[in-house]
Design a protein around this motif. Structure first.
Motif: not given
Length: 78
Positions: A69-75
């Motif tokens: 799972f690669i997180p989205d830092p913008d969220t």
């Protein structure tokens, strides 16, 4: 993106956050999450992701269930 990741790390330290929860939605629309200790959160976590057993989330069969799972830092939010 790297600046955003550094901002997130600084915020975790500033607010003395203990746990970081990553949320996602499975194919049926159910919210799912993976939680890690804040002390284990790093730039590598955001760049390379977190391994998890996808069979628990309905993404894959047990035999082929290792996923990242690669997180989205913008969220990121508190």
């Amino acid at each position: 993106m790297e600046n955003k990741i550094k901002e997130i790390i600084a915020l975790i330290k500033e607010k003395d956050i203990k746990m970081v929860d990553f949320k996602m939605v499975d194919f049926s629309g159910q919210y799912r999450h993976v939680t890690i200790l804040a002390e284990n959160f790093s730039e590598d976590t955001m760049k390379y992701g977190i391994g998890f057993d996808a069979s628990n989330y309905g993404y894959a069969m047990v035999e082929k269930s290792d996923m990242v799972f690669i997180p989205d830092p913008d969220t990121a939010v508190i």
